[in-house]
Design an enzyme around this catalytic site. Sequence first.
Site, short mmCIF file in Angstrom:
data_model
loop_
_atom_site.label_atom_id
_atom_site.label_comp_id
_atom_site.label_asym_id
_atom_site.label_seq_id
_atom_site.Cartn_x
_atom_site.Cartn_y
_atom_site.Cartn_z
CB SER A 58 -1.01 -0.02 1.13
OG SER A 58 -2.12 -0.88 0.93
CE LYS A 61 -4.57 1.93 -0.73
NZ LYS A 61 -4.22 0.52 0.12
CB SER A 113 -4.23 1.62 4.03
OG SER A 113 -3.44 1.27 3.04
CE LYS A 219 -1.46 3.89 2.55
NZ LYS A 219 -1.47 3.10 3.55
#
Lengths: 272, 326
Positions: A58, A61, A113, A219
Amino acid sequence: MSDRATRAAFAFALFVAAFAVRAAPTDSFPGAAAAYLVTVDGVPAFAAHPERPLPPASLAKLMTALLVAEAAVGDAIVTIGPGAAAETGTRLGLRAGERVRASDLLAAMLVASANDACRALADWLAGSEREFVARMNARAAALGLADTVFRNACGHDAPGMHSSARDLSALADRVLAQPQLAGLAALEQRTLRTLGGRTFRVRTTNAFVGRIPGVTGLKTGYTARAGTCLVLTAEREGVRVIVVLLGARERWWDAAAMLEHGFDFANARPPR
Amino acid sequence: MPQVFKPPVRPVALVAAAFAVATSLAAIAQAPGKDELWDVTMKMEMAGMPMAMPPRTNRVCVEKGNDEALVPKGRDNCVISNAKRTGNKYTFNVACTGKDPMSGSGEFTYSSDGYDGKMQMKGTAEGQPFDMMQTVTGKRVGTCTSTVKADVARANAQIAQGNQQVAEMCRQSLVSLNWQMYEPTGPCADKRADFCPAVSKVAATAREPAGYTAARKDTMLADAMGKCGQDFGAVTAAACAKGVETRDWAFVGSGSCDAEVRTAGEANCKGRSFTGMDRGVVPLCSRYASLVRGQPAATATAAPTPAKAPDPVQEGVNALKKLLPF
């Protein structure tokens, strides 16, 4: 070139190379991750395999968020498509046809997320995920992220999809330069609402946001192939430390140690 | 009122000084106005010198009625006495004391548009006698506006402002415990007596976490205590002990209490998950993680080198030295 000049050039190259060797980051955390990089004010301090191409999970992202922020979509309304509604993994549970503000989707993607929020933004901004991924790769190339190739918008494992700790650290720096993204990344939680009235309360997936002084984001990521991943950013007394872990063994313990060592590294530097 | 002159170190220096005076006078503003504009020609002759210095003319703006401004002046240790004006004559004596004493007299004769003056000085410089005659001819050539008074007022204002700034800087330095400003050669040296008591006062507040954090952030407490012969380590230990006692883990984990972090971390962090632990204990455990994982920054940046291992930088330097002509 004369023999003497050739030897002089070689000696100079050796001289320069010697400094380069001395300035290289050290691996102070052997075996902590498949790759990691700790930068202090942009300078690599600790690292292992920082250029190794690995699945980003992720952390991909971050690029999606950057493109959305750079598009300055504000409070535009996004209609959730079937692709977004069918997203797997971490998700809000958005339904096809629901309408949501782009800023709320961005928050859900960065804070929690959420894959459906991520996919909804990608489809909406570029017309299709395929087109959006092309934009992601073009932006990566423009930023000089030479180890990075995206195959989807949200970080699902996919053949040929990879990035490196070095690239993700540089990308994190770009993301933090966007005030909207920096603000969202530092949130512990947020409540968002569809235009139809459904509300969602999302909580950060980052165990350190709001808990360790100076942590500003950024993140988390996990897939079966990538393992646990993290981009952790923090700032104390004007010093910024960015920790990137890919395929981490004990993500939070090592990230905490790397963060503190990063600030100790800054304190040990001679004053500029 | 006596005038103060500076004695020459050597006769030649006296000559140079006289011309320097004339040069400085020439810098006065010369815009038309109520004051007098003069061309002043000076000539110096000294017994024993093989050749006379060439005469030099400077244009000088003099406040009206200020005859003394046209007299070449030195500084320090020289005093004008018996200055009097009789008719068109201005006479005076000069006496210089100190290492190279000398004395003499001067006479200036004024006409409607100028003056002639001479000044005779005798004395010794570095044990050698000298006899010097300086002649000055002044010719009024127009009007001007002297800026001397304004310049003096401006300079005085700047000095006063500078003194005020230094005082404020010293006040701030006392708050921030900037010991460098209070060094014997520093700008606040005359207030050194205030410094260590101020340090003691901050040190007293720093014996608990909030005061310690504020002192570390806003002052140079550690260095200042060292300068005053006080024990900063004891202050740190007291603040850390208080932090543990009150379970102020954010403070204990802030990097100043690593001995306490090891002990408290064993009890509160070891074997636990960051995602599941109480949020208050996370800063402690973050610091604890850095003590039990990874090499510290100092080790990482200056990793020990085996005794016989070649230094790549030095090798490069040596190679360059052998090959390049510098």
